[in-house]
Design an enzyme around this catalytic site. Structure first.
Site, mmCIF file in Angstrom:
data_model
loop_
_atom_site.group_PDB
_atom_site.id
_atom_site.type_symbol
_atom_site.label_atom_id
_atom_site.label_comp_id
_atom_site.label_asym_id
_atom_site.label_seq_id
_atom_site.Cartn_x
_atom_site.Cartn_y
_atom_site.Cartn_z
ATOM 1 C CG ASP A 88 -3.856 4.870 -9.923
ATOM 2 O OD1 ASP A 88 -2.824 5.241 -9.334
ATOM 3 O OD2 ASP A 88 -4.906 4.544 -9.343
ATOM 4 C CG ASP A 90 0.311 3.644 -6.420
ATOM 5 O OD1 ASP A 90 -0.784 3.490 -5.865
ATOM 6 O OD2 ASP A 90 1.288 2.885 -6.246
ATOM 7 C CD GLU A 108 -1.728 5.872 -2.251
ATOM 8 O OE1 GLU A 108 -2.317 5.153 -1.442
ATOM 9 O OE2 GLU A 108 -0.739 5.478 -2.907
ATOM 10 C CG HIS A 115 -8.189 1.096 -4.499
ATOM 11 N ND1 HIS A 115 -7.914 2.451 -4.487
ATOM 12 C CD2 HIS A 115 -6.999 0.480 -4.668
ATOM 13 C CE1 HIS A 115 -6.611 2.627 -4.661
ATOM 14 N NE2 HIS A 115 -6.046 1.450 -4.774
ATOM 15 C CG ASP A 116 -5.451 1.102 -1.249
ATOM 16 O OD1 ASP A 116 -5.501 0.007 -1.836
ATOM 17 O OD2 ASP A 116 -4.734 2.049 -1.629
HETATM 18 C C1 NOJ Z 1 -1.331 2.302 -3.297
HETATM 19 C C2 NOJ Z 1 -2.488 1.687 -4.005
HETATM 20 O O1 NOJ Z 1 -3.630 2.464 -3.766
HETATM 21 C C3 NOJ Z 1 -2.596 0.271 -3.506
HETATM 22 O O2 NOJ Z 1 -3.786 -0.341 -3.925
HETATM 23 C C4 NOJ Z 1 -1.388 -0.480 -3.960
HETATM 24 O O3 NOJ Z 1 -1.401 -1.779 -3.419
HETATM 25 C C5 NOJ Z 1 -0.087 0.220 -3.531
HETATM 26 N N1 NOJ Z 1 -0.125 1.632 -3.715
HETATM 27 C C6 NOJ Z 1 1.075 -0.277 -4.331
HETATM 28 O O4 NOJ Z 1 0.986 0.197 -5.653
#
Ligand code: NOJ
Ligand code: CA
Length: 576
Positions: free
Chosen positions: A99, A200, A278, A339-340
């Protein structure tokens, strides 16, 4: 297929390191644990791992607040452990991408410590500093993780900008020294043999330089309450418009294009490396920018209906093929969870046929055109864990949701906890369930895991039990991943929808020079007798095909495609 790159053929698997496997028994996943599970991953059939941040971090945002870009978090191990992990993966034919958090660092990073120390230090312009205006912050911008986007630093008498938590100050990407430092970090990992990066939050890297006030009209409380928790005090269009008016200046600025070009040049100093952003914006994909972005649009629905998928694929694939990339064109990438976001089984289940739907959804991701990304635990059907106590939360965002509901909106304790527990990302980050033993075998009996384990490991949702049963979800994942590998049409074939009016099932061909497959995904509880050869079918389909796969009991051999019986929730894949 030989012409495709490894990342176009690969099935990716996301490891969330804190929750994957704990070898040293401290309740936190680590690299040695991940090394021990490499055979498991090889047997699952995946080709590449995306490892969420593995760097030192104060863990305010579970690793997305990095305090050193060229080291390994001590909880996870050492750099030597990482090298062993990488070598072990490579020996098994598995690539590894890391990442890359470009937008911000941790406030504990040495760069920020120096930058905040005075107005005239060598790193004074590495972050986004502004003078106060009328004794307050320079504008009315908000952090997407709550509160103002500005934090005052007494040592400088200035404010710094943060799109995420205040502990995640935004880097100043208009400063060439920042670019060089981050590019050197990329080179550091590439030199070790890492195969690529997931970048990210790329949309947040630049903000409008003149920083005008946003023009949103809702209070932050109303905006977040409605925008994040799906509350309906305003029509969704209003919320969407307000969201854009509030955050528009802080995301997706044109400077991103040049930055991606520079990053791609660094990437291409090394052979065969890959960058995935992302973001769902296909404009970031090009021969001289990113290799892929995610098709997040596919996930933006309550139910994955045939109509929704067809529409999504139509838009996405035509958009990608219109981009100026040589054959095979800009490459799609599909995912349903990470994970989000809530666990796939919860998010797209209907509460009644979740098991059947989980199988259909995997088949969807593995048969659509594009690189599939799976999230750890999905393969055994892990579900969201709704926490019952705010003290168990580890996701700072979840804690803020609770505070927003309690103090911002004024909801009672119970309702606040309920909303926070259903929206915190903790629910989908719980430890991997390895076996039917204390803490699901993730860590020793007498150690508390960093996040509670979902007790449903006791009812078959664990690796060890599913490994032994040929009808388990895990066995199904293995079979389907193998099937995809063995059939080139499923990897390189064009996506050609048929029976486009069907409401209950999705049918499409995947057609390459070498092979054509018919995929039928019955997303309903109905049974159908289907004629795929009828003149109404937009593509030519022969009268017979050979059964490649069915999620139901079916005799192997030839299938009559003039009258093919499709069972409820069946996944049917036929070679034409
Ligand atoms: C995206 C990530 O997937 C997330 O988990 C994170 O909180 C935010 N970006 C900030 O880095
Ligand atoms: Ca550990």
């Amino acid at each position: 297929m030989a012409d495709l790159k490894w990342w176009q053929k690969a099935v990716f698997y996301q490891i969330y390191p804190q929750s994957f496997a704990d070898a040293n028994g401290d309740g936190i996943g680590d690299l040695k644990g991940a090394i021990d599970k490499l055979d498991y991953l090889r047997d699952l059939g995946i080709d590449a791992i995306w490892m969420s941040p593995n760097y030192p971090s104060p863990m305010v945002d579970c690793g997305y607040d990095i305090s050193d870009y060229t080291a390994v978090a001590p909880e996870y191990g050492t750099l030597d452990d990482f090298k062993l992990f990488l070598d072990g993966a490579h020996q098994r034919g598995i690539r590894v991408i890391l990442d890359l958090v470009l937008n911000h660092t941790s406030d504990q990073h040495a760069w920020f410590q120096e930058s905040r120390s005075s107005r005239d230090n060598p790193k004074k312009d590495w972050y986004i500093w502004r003078d106060p205006v009328n004794g307050g912050p320079p504008n009315n911008w908000l952090s997407t993780f709550g509160g103002p986007a500005w934090e005052y630093e007494t040592k400088r008498g200035q404010y710094y900008y943060h799109f995420f938590f205040r502990e995640q100050p935004d880097l100043n990407w208009r400063n060439p020294a920042v670019r060089q430092a981050m590019f050197d970090a990329v080179r550091f990992w590439y030199h070790l043999g890492v195969d690529g990066f997931r970048i990210d939050a790329i949309g947040t890297v630049f903000e409008r330089e003149d920083m005008p006030d946003h023009t949103g009209t809702l209070t932050p409380e109303a905006l977040f309450y409605n925008g994040r928790f799906g509350k309906q005090e305003y029509p969704p269009e209003v919320i969407e418009k307000e969201w854009k008016a509030t955050f528009g200046y802080q995301v997706d600025q044109p400077e991103m294009i040049d930055l991606l070009r520079e990053l791609r040049k660094v990437n291409d100093e090394y052979a065969d490396r890959m960058l995935i952003g992302e973001s769902e914006k296909i404009e970031y994909c090009a021969d001289d920018m990113l290799h892929m972005v995610f098709n997040f649009n596919l996930m933006r629905t309550e139910r994955l209906t045939p109509k929704w998928v067809r529409q999504n694929q139509g838009e996405r694939l035509s958009g990608l093929s219109a981009l100026a990339c040589p054959e095979p064109g800009a490459w799609p990438c599909n995912t349903l969870g990470n994970h989000d976001s809530p666990r796939v089984k919860n998010r797209f289940g209907d509460g009644e046929h979740d098991e059947e739907l989980a199988r259909l959804h995997l088949a969807l991701i593995l048969t659509l055109k594009g690189t599939p990304f799976l999230y750890n635990g999905e393969e055994i059907g892990m579900t969201d864990l709704i926490l019952d106590d705010i003290r168990k939360f580890r996701d700072t965002l979840g804690v803020w949701y609770y505070q927003l509901c309690r103090s911002g909106i004024g909801l009672p304790e119970e309702a606040s906890l309920d909303i926070a527990a259903h929206n915190t990302r903790d629910k989908n980050r719980t430890p991997l369930q390895w076996k039917n033993a204390a803490h699901a075998g993730f860590c020793p009996d007498d150690v508390e895991p960093w996040l509670p384990v979902n007790p449903n490991y006791k009812v078959g949702i664990n690796v060890e039990q599913q490994e032994r049963v040929s009808s388990s979800l895990l066995s199904y994942y293995r079979k389907l991943i193998l099937l995809r590998k063995a059939n080139p049409a499923l990897i390189e074939g064009d996506y050609l929808p048929i029976h486009e009016e069907a409401i209950d099932y999705l049918a499409f061909l995947r057609k390459s020079a070498k092979q054509t497959c018919l995929v039928v995904l019955n997303m309903s509880g109905g049974s159908f007798l289907l004629d795929f050869t009828s003149p109404a079918t937009s593509q030519q389909v022969p009268k017979h095909g050979e059964l490649l796969f069915s999620s139901r009991e079916r005799p192997s051999g030839t299938i009559d495609l003039t009258q093919a019986a499709v069972a409820p929730f069946e996944v049917l894949i036929v070679k034409l």
